[in-house]
Design an enzyme around this catalytic site. Structure first.
Site, PDB file in Angstrom:
ATOM      1  CE1 TYR A  89       7.917   1.049  -5.299  1.00 37.70           C
ATOM      2  CE2 TYR A  89       6.562   1.953  -7.069  1.00 37.70           C
ATOM      3  CZ  TYR A  89       7.490   1.031  -6.624  1.00 37.70           C
ATOM      4  OH  TYR A  89       8.010   0.093  -7.498  1.00 37.70           O
ATOM      5  CB  THR A 136       9.222   1.229 -10.954  1.00 39.08           C
ATOM      6  OG1 THR A 136       7.922   1.563 -11.431  1.00 39.08           O
ATOM      7  CG2 THR A 136       9.647   2.320  -9.961  1.00 39.08           C
ATOM      8  CG  ASP A 137       6.438   2.175 -15.568  1.00 39.14           C
ATOM      9  OD1 ASP A 137       6.216   2.044 -14.346  1.00 39.14           O
ATOM     10  OD2 ASP A 137       5.611   1.828 -16.450  1.00 39.14           O
ATOM     11  CD  GLU A 138       4.393   3.021  -9.979  1.00 34.66           C
ATOM     12  OE1 GLU A 138       4.171   3.802  -9.056  1.00 34.66           O
ATOM     13  OE2 GLU A 138       3.937   1.865 -10.033  1.00 34.66           O
ATOM     14  CE  LYS A 195      12.277   0.626  -7.114  1.00 37.65           C
ATOM     15  NZ  LYS A 195      13.012  -0.563  -6.599  1.00 37.65           N
TER      16      LYS A 195
HETATM   17  P1  NAD Z   1       7.152  -7.348  -3.530  1.00 36.83           P
HETATM   18  O1  NAD Z   1       6.622  -6.335  -2.566  1.00 36.83           O
HETATM   19  O2  NAD Z   1       6.273  -8.452  -4.004  1.00 36.83           O
HETATM   20  O3  NAD Z   1       8.465  -8.036  -2.901  1.00 36.83           O
HETATM   21  C1  NAD Z   1       9.438  -7.314  -2.218  1.00 36.83           C
HETATM   22  C2  NAD Z   1      10.327  -8.307  -1.475  1.00 36.83           C
HETATM   23  O4  NAD Z   1      11.378  -7.557  -0.838  1.00 36.83           O
HETATM   24  C3  NAD Z   1       9.610  -9.086  -0.372  1.00 36.83           C
HETATM   25  O5  NAD Z   1       9.984 -10.442  -0.417  1.00 36.83           O
HETATM   26  C4  NAD Z   1      10.104  -8.427   0.914  1.00 36.83           C
HETATM   27  O6  NAD Z   1      10.140  -9.325   2.025  1.00 36.83           O
HETATM   28  C5  NAD Z   1      11.497  -7.996   0.503  1.00 36.83           C
HETATM   29  N1  NAD Z   1      11.981  -6.870   1.325  1.00 36.83           N
HETATM   30  C6  NAD Z   1      11.337  -5.710   1.612  1.00 36.83           C
HETATM   31  N2  NAD Z   1      12.097  -4.935   2.402  1.00 36.83           N
HETATM   32  C7  NAD Z   1      13.264  -5.601   2.574  1.00 36.83           C
HETATM   33  C8  NAD Z   1      14.470  -5.299   3.274  1.00 36.83           C
HETATM   34  N3  NAD Z   1      14.605  -4.146   3.962  1.00 36.83           N
HETATM   35  N4  NAD Z   1      15.476  -6.188   3.244  1.00 36.83           N
HETATM   36  C9  NAD Z   1      15.349  -7.358   2.562  1.00 36.83           C
HETATM   37  N5  NAD Z   1      14.235  -7.706   1.912  1.00 36.83           N
HETATM   38  C10 NAD Z   1      13.199  -6.836   1.909  1.00 36.83           C
HETATM   39  O7  NAD Z   1       7.715  -6.499  -4.741  1.00 36.83           O
HETATM   40  P2  NAD Z   1       7.773  -6.852  -6.318  1.00 36.83           P
HETATM   41  O8  NAD Z   1       6.494  -6.467  -6.952  1.00 36.83           O
HETATM   42  O9  NAD Z   1       8.290  -8.231  -6.484  1.00 36.83           O
HETATM   43  O10 NAD Z   1       8.878  -5.803  -6.801  1.00 36.83           O
HETATM   44  C11 NAD Z   1      10.255  -6.142  -6.823  1.00 36.83           C
HETATM   45  C12 NAD Z   1      11.046  -4.972  -7.344  1.00 36.83           C
HETATM   46  O11 NAD Z   1      10.617  -4.632  -8.642  1.00 36.83           O
HETATM   47  C13 NAD Z   1      10.888  -3.706  -6.498  1.00 36.83           C
HETATM   48  O12 NAD Z   1      12.136  -3.070  -6.405  1.00 36.83           O
HETATM   49  C14 NAD Z   1       9.894  -2.866  -7.290  1.00 36.83           C
HETATM   50  O13 NAD Z   1      10.114  -1.487  -7.042  1.00 36.83           O
HETATM   51  C15 NAD Z   1      10.246  -3.263  -8.711  1.00 36.83           C
HETATM   52  N6  NAD Z   1       9.161  -3.170  -9.704  1.00 36.83           N
HETATM   53  C16 NAD Z   1       7.969  -3.784  -9.496  1.00 36.83           C
HETATM   54  C17 NAD Z   1       6.985  -3.727 -10.489  1.00 36.83           C
HETATM   55  C18 NAD Z   1       5.666  -4.447 -10.325  1.00 36.83           C
HETATM   56  O14 NAD Z   1       4.809  -4.353 -11.208  1.00 36.83           O
HETATM   57  N7  NAD Z   1       5.431  -5.229  -9.270  1.00 36.83           N
HETATM   58  C19 NAD Z   1       7.219  -3.039 -11.669  1.00 36.83           C
HETATM   59  C20 NAD Z   1       8.464  -2.401 -11.849  1.00 36.83           C
HETATM   60  C21 NAD Z   1       9.426  -2.493 -10.859  1.00 36.83           C
HETATM   61  P1  TYD Z   2      -1.311  -1.404  -8.489  1.00 39.12           P
HETATM   62  O1  TYD Z   2      -1.466  -2.856  -8.786  1.00 39.12           O
HETATM   63  O2  TYD Z   2      -1.320  -0.957  -7.065  1.00 39.12           O
HETATM   64  O3  TYD Z   2      -0.003  -0.910  -9.258  1.00 39.12           O
HETATM   65  P2  TYD Z   2       0.573   0.592  -9.508  1.00 39.12           P
HETATM   66  O4  TYD Z   2      -0.155   1.540  -8.636  1.00 39.12           O
HETATM   67  O5  TYD Z   2       1.993   0.451  -9.096  1.00 39.12           O
HETATM   68  O6  TYD Z   2       0.392   0.858 -10.962  1.00 39.12           O
HETATM   69  O7  TYD Z   2      -2.484  -0.614  -9.208  1.00 39.12           O
HETATM   70  C1  TYD Z   2      -2.673  -0.695 -10.625  1.00 39.12           C
HETATM   71  C2  TYD Z   2      -3.812   0.236 -11.001  1.00 39.12           C
HETATM   72  O8  TYD Z   2      -5.026  -0.279 -10.428  1.00 39.12           O
HETATM   73  C3  TYD Z   2      -3.656   1.634 -10.431  1.00 39.12           C
HETATM   74  O9  TYD Z   2      -4.146   2.551 -11.404  1.00 39.12           O
HETATM   75  C4  TYD Z   2      -4.530   1.651  -9.199  1.00 39.12           C
HETATM   76  C5  TYD Z   2      -5.641   0.684  -9.569  1.00 39.12           C
HETATM   77  N1  TYD Z   2      -6.254  -0.078  -8.444  1.00 39.12           N
HETATM   78  C6  TYD Z   2      -7.643  -0.098  -8.272  1.00 39.12           C
HETATM   79  O10 TYD Z   2      -8.403   0.496  -9.048  1.00 39.12           O
HETATM   80  N2  TYD Z   2      -8.157  -0.825  -7.226  1.00 39.12           N
HETATM   81  C7  TYD Z   2      -7.376  -1.500  -6.347  1.00 39.12           C
HETATM   82  O11 TYD Z   2      -7.916  -2.112  -5.375  1.00 39.12           O
HETATM   83  C8  TYD Z   2      -5.952  -1.478  -6.534  1.00 39.12           C
HETATM   84  C9  TYD Z   2      -5.038  -2.220  -5.602  1.00 39.12           C
HETATM   85  C10 TYD Z   2      -5.433  -0.758  -7.613  1.00 39.12           C
END
Ligand code: NAD
Ligand code: TYD
Length: 340
Positions: A153, A125-127, A157
């Site tokens: 978090y 992630t970019d975080e 990562k």
């Molecule tokens: P999500 O929380 O929707 O899904 C995570 C999945 O991993 C779930 O199906 C969960 O059951 C599974 N999981 C969790 N712990 C596990 C374990 N110990 N063993 C096996 N499976 C397990 O997450 P997401 O938003 O789909 O993110 C997927 C990946 O992408 C993550 O690594 C996250 O850090 C990265 N990512 C997400 C975003 C975003 O915007 N959502 C952006 C950049 C990177």
């Molecule tokens: P989120 O979807 O949790 O992603 P991330 O924190 O990984 O960027 O949140 C996106 C942005 O929205 C973040 O600045 C926090 C804000 N946010 C709210 O203002 N209200 C909410 O209920 C949630 C879940 C997030």
């Protein structure tokens, strides 16, 4: 060719499974997922009967189960999506983040070393870069930006990323890492900003905006992310990091207003609540490397992507209504009950 993905019952992993089944129906695809609160088997229902697809319920920290699976399937490429992914939950309880995100990554890479793969790809992630100030719109995250995390978090990562690069340098494991900005699209768990606001607006519930809603995220449609990962894991250079994002910066408050408008709901639903601890101000990716090396560019404009996403939540109410009617109620009450 056999590809193994972890976390495929989650948001991005689930979209990636669907993308891969469509693009490479002849390849074998194995999905490992622990099915935590964020994993949903109904996300995978459309591919469950595909003979080239296998779902295995397992924890990526469970070395024995993972080794057994590698012995049976001998994957060529491993893509690690599995993670605890919600910043707010990591602030409440960091431990599971360290376990899954760091130790789980280690187990997956140990299995790759033991059984041999052509590529281990880490979805990051970019975080990991921390945040950027709002008054410097000229600044972007490049692959050279120092790691500088804010939340448990993002720290977990970042820890995993360092371990992945160490496994390459120390053991010669053929790794790659992609660091993506915020995704949106179908199957997004309703605890995250966009699906939470859509679900609440449809139920005429308050829309809880943290702080003043001025924080900026760089939004990418999930299918564009899937395409980028597919390119990096096949054609990206071993040992390299690729940033993925699309110069699509939006303030939270503007997204919430856009959702109100699209659903014909009043902006009076917007409620400003206490800010997140350590809240990152702005994320913004410079995707020059993946563009010049691999020809990737985002294809979906935000106006189109958000419309498609809202339509998906309207058409698939049973998917998210089931989630928010269960254990999620307790989470919501705990996080938002007294938050003013
Ligand atoms: P999500 O929380 O929707 O899904 C995570 C999945 O991993 C779930 O199906 C969960 O059951 C599974 N999981 C969790 N712990 C596990 C374990 N110990 N063993 C096996 N499976 C397990 O997450 P997401 O938003 O789909 O993110 C997927 C990946 O992408 C993550 O690594 C996250 O850090 C990265 N990512 C997400 C975003 C975003 O915007 N959502 C952006 C950049 C990177
Ligand atoms: P989120 O979807 O949790 O992603 P991330 O924190 O990984 O960027 O949140 C996106 C942005 O929205 C973040 O600045 C926090 C804000 N946010 C709210 O203002 N209200 C909410 O209920 C949630 C879940 C997030």
């Amino acid at each position: 060719m056999t590809v193994l993905v972890t976390g495929g019952a989650g948001f991005i992993g689930g979209n990636f499974v669907h993308f891969m089944r469509k693009k490479y129906p002849e390849e074998r695809l194995i999905c490992v997922d622990k099915l935590t609160y964020a994993g949903n088997l109904s996300t995978l229902a459309p591919v469950m009967d595909d003979p080239n697809f296998r779902f295995v319920k397992a924890d990526i920290c469970d070395r024995e189960a993972i080794y057994k699976l590698f012995e049976a399937e001998h994957p060529d490429i491993v893509v690690n999506f599995a993670a605890e992914s919600h910043v707010d939950r990591s602030i409440e309880n960091p431990e599971i983040f360290l376990k899954t995100n760091i130790l789980g990554t280690q187990v997956m890479m140990d299995a790759c070393r033991k059984y041999g793969v052509t590529r281990y790809h880490q979805v990051s992630t970019d975080e990991v870069y921390g945040d950027l100030p709002l008054d410097r719109p000229d600044l972007f995250f490049t692959e050279e930006t120092p790691i500088h995390t804010s939340s448990p978090y993002s720290s977990s990562k970042a820890g995993a990323d360092l371990l992945v690069l160490a496994y390459h340098r120390t053991y010669g494991l053929p790794v790659s890492i992609s660091r993506c900005s915020n995704n949106y699209g179908p199957y997004h768990f309703p605890e995250k900003l966009i699906p939470l606001m859509i679900a609440n607006a449809l139920n005429d519930k308050p829309l809880p905006v943290y702080g003043e809603g001025l924080n900026v995220r760089d939004w990418l449609y999930v299918e564009d992310h899937c395409k980028a990962i597919d390119l990096v894991m096949r054609n990206g250079r071993v040992g390299e990091v690729y940033n993925i994002g699309g110069h699509n910066e939006m303030r939270n408050i503007d997204i919430v207003k856009m959702i109100c408008k699209a659903l014909d709901k009043p902006e009076s639903l917007i409620t400003y609540v206490a800010d997140r601890k350590g809240h990152d101000m702005r994320y913004a990716i410079d995707p020059t490397k993946i563009h010049t090396e691999l020809g990737w560019l985002p294809e979906t404009k935000f106006e189109d992507g958000i419309q498609k996403t809202i339509q998906w939540y309207l058409d698939n109410k049973e998917w998210w209504e089931e989630i928010i009617s269960g254990e999620y109620q307790n989470y919501y009450e705990k996080m938002y009950g007294n938050r003013s």
